[in-house]
Motif scaffolding. Structure first.
Motif, PDB file in Angstrom:
ATOM      1  N   LEU A   1       0.919  -1.339  -0.133  1.00  0.00           N
ATOM      2  CA  LEU A   1      -0.420   0.337   0.335  1.00  0.00           C
ATOM      3  C   LEU A   1       0.737   1.115  -0.235  1.00  0.00           C
ATOM      4  N   ILE A   2       0.633   2.251  -0.401  1.00  0.00           N
ATOM      5  CA  ILE A   2       1.569   3.740  -0.298  1.00  0.00           C
ATOM      6  C   ILE A   2       0.207   4.328  -0.632  1.00  0.00           C
ATOM      7  N   ARG A   3       0.367   5.371   0.625  1.00  0.00           N
ATOM      8  CA  ARG A   3       0.053   6.965   1.463  1.00  0.00           C
ATOM      9  C   ARG A   3      -0.665   7.574  -0.008  1.00  0.00           C
ATOM     10  N   GLN A   4      -1.249   8.103  -0.248  1.00  0.00           N
ATOM     11  CA  GLN A   4      -1.719   9.577  -1.314  1.00  0.00           C
ATOM     12  C   GLN A   4      -0.599  10.595  -1.231  1.00  0.00           C
ATOM     13  N   PRO A   5       0.033  10.537  -0.274  1.00  0.00           N
ATOM     14  CA  PRO A   5       0.927  12.160  -0.451  1.00  0.00           C
ATOM     15  C   PRO A   5       2.217  11.200  -1.323  1.00  0.00           C
ATOM     16  N   ALA A   6       2.589   9.995  -0.620  1.00  0.00           N
ATOM     17  CA  ALA A   6       3.948   8.729  -1.569  1.00  0.00           C
ATOM     18  C   ALA A   6       3.333   8.848  -2.973  1.00  0.00           C
ATOM     19  N   LEU A   7       1.740   8.896  -3.397  1.00  0.00           N
ATOM     20  CA  LEU A   7       1.608   8.515  -4.922  1.00  0.00           C
ATOM     21  C   LEU A   7       1.599   9.478  -5.742  1.00  0.00           C
ATOM     22  N   CYS A   8       0.972  11.023  -5.077  1.00  0.00           N
ATOM     23  CA  CYS A   8       1.615  11.891  -5.859  1.00  0.00           C
ATOM     24  C   CYS A   8       3.037  12.383  -5.868  1.00  0.00           C
ATOM     25  N   GLN A   9       3.665  12.236  -5.756  1.00  0.00           N
ATOM     26  CA  GLN A   9       5.300  11.948  -5.282  1.00  0.00           C
ATOM     27  C   GLN A   9       5.450  11.042  -6.224  1.00  0.00           C
ATOM     28  N   TRP A  10       5.311  10.168  -6.253  1.00  0.00           N
ATOM     29  CA  TRP A  10       5.861   8.577  -7.364  1.00  0.00           C
ATOM     30  C   TRP A  10       5.104   9.582  -9.193  1.00  0.00           C
ATOM     31  N   LEU A  11       4.482   9.740  -8.898  1.00  0.00           N
ATOM     32  CA  LEU A  11       3.006   9.888  -9.744  1.00  0.00           C
ATOM     33  C   LEU A  11       3.482  11.845 -10.539  1.00  0.00           C
ATOM     34  N   ASP A  12       4.604  12.432  -9.589  1.00  0.00           N
ATOM     35  CA  ASP A  12       4.947  13.905  -9.989  1.00  0.00           C
ATOM     36  C   ASP A  12       3.359  14.602 -10.184  1.00  0.00           C
ATOM     37  N   VAL A  13       2.916  14.102  -9.310  1.00  0.00           N
ATOM     38  CA  VAL A  13       1.507  15.324  -9.144  1.00  0.00           C
ATOM     39  C   VAL A  13       1.218  16.125  -7.795  1.00  0.00           C
ATOM     40  N   THR A  14       0.433  17.282  -7.974  1.00  0.00           N
ATOM     41  CA  THR A  14      -0.261  17.358  -7.206  1.00  0.00           C
ATOM     42  C   THR A  14      -0.913  16.516  -6.391  1.00  0.00           C
ATOM     43  N   ARG A  15      -1.523  17.506  -4.588  1.00  0.00           N
ATOM     44  CA  ARG A  15      -3.257  16.586  -4.390  1.00  0.00           C
ATOM     45  C   ARG A  15      -4.242  16.987  -4.953  1.00  0.00           C
ATOM     46  N   SER A  16      -4.711  18.350  -5.584  1.00  0.00           N
ATOM     47  CA  SER A  16      -5.430  18.880  -6.454  1.00  0.00           C
ATOM     48  C   SER A  16      -5.078  17.898  -7.881  1.00  0.00           C
ATOM     49  N   GLY A  17      -3.796  17.474  -8.378  1.00  0.00           N
ATOM     50  CA  GLY A  17      -3.493  17.257  -9.561  1.00  0.00           C
ATOM     51  C   GLY A  17      -4.470  15.740  -9.913  1.00  0.00           C
ATOM     52  N   LEU A  18      -4.241  15.430  -7.986  1.00  0.00           N
ATOM     53  CA  LEU A  18      -4.292  13.396  -8.405  1.00  0.00           C
ATOM     54  C   LEU A  18      -5.691  13.129  -7.879  1.00  0.00           C
ATOM     55  N   ALA A  19      -6.950  14.310  -7.501  1.00  0.00           N
ATOM     56  CA  ALA A  19      -7.703  14.654  -7.687  1.00  0.00           C
ATOM     57  C   ALA A  19      -8.731  14.762  -9.002  1.00  0.00           C
ATOM     58  N   LYS A  20      -8.169  15.277 -10.168  1.00  0.00           N
ATOM     59  CA  LYS A  20      -8.385  15.510 -10.776  1.00  0.00           C
ATOM     60  C   LYS A  20      -8.574  14.807 -12.147  1.00  0.00           C
ATOM     61  N   LEU A  21      -7.051  13.769 -11.723  1.00  0.00           N
ATOM     62  CA  LEU A  21      -7.241  12.320 -13.013  1.00  0.00           C
ATOM     63  C   LEU A  21      -8.087  11.709 -12.476  1.00  0.00           C
ATOM     64  N   ARG A  22      -8.093  11.353 -10.658  1.00  0.00           N
ATOM     65  CA  ARG A  22      -9.701  10.825 -10.499  1.00  0.00           C
ATOM     66  C   ARG A  22     -10.541  10.908 -11.259  1.00  0.00           C
ATOM     67  N   ALA A  23     -11.081  12.285 -11.308  1.00  0.00           N
ATOM     68  CA  ALA A  23     -12.806  12.420 -11.084  1.00  0.00           C
ATOM     69  C   ALA A  23     -12.600  12.523 -12.969  1.00  0.00           C
ATOM     70  N   LYS A  24     -11.732  12.369 -13.647  1.00  0.00           N
ATOM     71  CA  LYS A  24     -11.266  12.137 -15.328  1.00  0.00           C
ATOM     72  C   LYS A  24     -11.409  10.955 -15.474  1.00  0.00           C
ATOM     73  N   ASP A  25     -11.235  10.120 -14.861  1.00  0.00           N
ATOM     74  CA  ASP A  25     -10.527   8.822 -15.597  1.00  0.00           C
ATOM     75  C   ASP A  25     -10.700   7.226 -14.514  1.00  0.00           C
ATOM     76  N   PRO A  26     -12.488   7.576 -15.071  1.00  0.00           N
ATOM     77  CA  PRO A  26     -12.495   6.234 -14.390  1.00  0.00           C
ATOM     78  C   PRO A  26     -12.541   4.956 -13.828  1.00  0.00           C
ATOM     79  N   SER A  27     -11.064   4.389 -14.436  1.00  0.00           N
ATOM     80  CA  SER A  27     -10.400   3.549 -14.607  1.00  0.00           C
ATOM     81  C   SER A  27      -9.709   3.507 -13.753  1.00  0.00           C
ATOM     82  N   PHE A  28      -8.938   4.544 -12.561  1.00  0.00           N
ATOM     83  CA  PHE A  28      -8.099   4.916 -12.336  1.00  0.00           C
ATOM     84  C   PHE A  28      -8.357   3.940 -10.638  1.00  0.00           C
ATOM     85  N   PRO A  29      -7.190   3.326  -9.848  1.00  0.00           N
ATOM     86  CA  PRO A  29      -7.508   2.639  -9.041  1.00  0.00           C
ATOM     87  C   PRO A  29      -8.075   3.311  -7.619  1.00  0.00           C
ATOM     88  N   LYS A  30      -9.434   2.775  -7.037  1.00  0.00           N
ATOM     89  CA  LYS A  30      -9.915   3.262  -5.951  1.00  0.00           C
ATOM     90  C   LYS A  30      -9.301   3.796  -4.889  1.00  0.00           C
TER      91      LYS A  30
END
Length: 84
Positions: free
Chosen positions: A12-41
């Motif tokens: 498991l990876i916490r959200q802040p570490a995931l943001c760092q791994w994907l090189d996105v901000t927290r809001s960028g991750l939220a936009k990605l999740r909203a835009k792409d329904p295939s993104f893991p929950k």
């Protein structure tokens, strides 16, 4: 995103570490999740809105690889079309 970066070795990876791994901000991750329904929950560590969110590393890695494959397939078709 950095697809060549090795995924974390944990399950498991916490959200802040995931943001760092994907090189996105927290809001960028939220936009990605909203835009792409295939993104893991995420898996929430509690019922409150402030509860920590965890993601399954293998699910994120699989999702990322599928995006890379889809991109490569499109680029391959574009290359084939330009040869015609």
């Amino acid at each position: 995103m950095h697809p060549n970066t090795t995924p974390p070795s944990k399950g498991l990876i916490r959200q802040p570490a995931l943001c760092q791994w994907l090189d996105v901000t927290r809001s960028g991750l939220a936009k990605l999740r909203a835009k792409d329904p295939s993104f893991p929950k995420p898996i929430k560590d509690g019922d409150s809105r402030q509860a920590a969110a965890y993601y399954v590393v293998t699910e994120i890695d699989t999702w990322l690889r599928s995006k890379i494959t889809a991109r490569d397939n499109v680029q391959g078709r574009e290359t084939e079309d330009s040869k015609l």
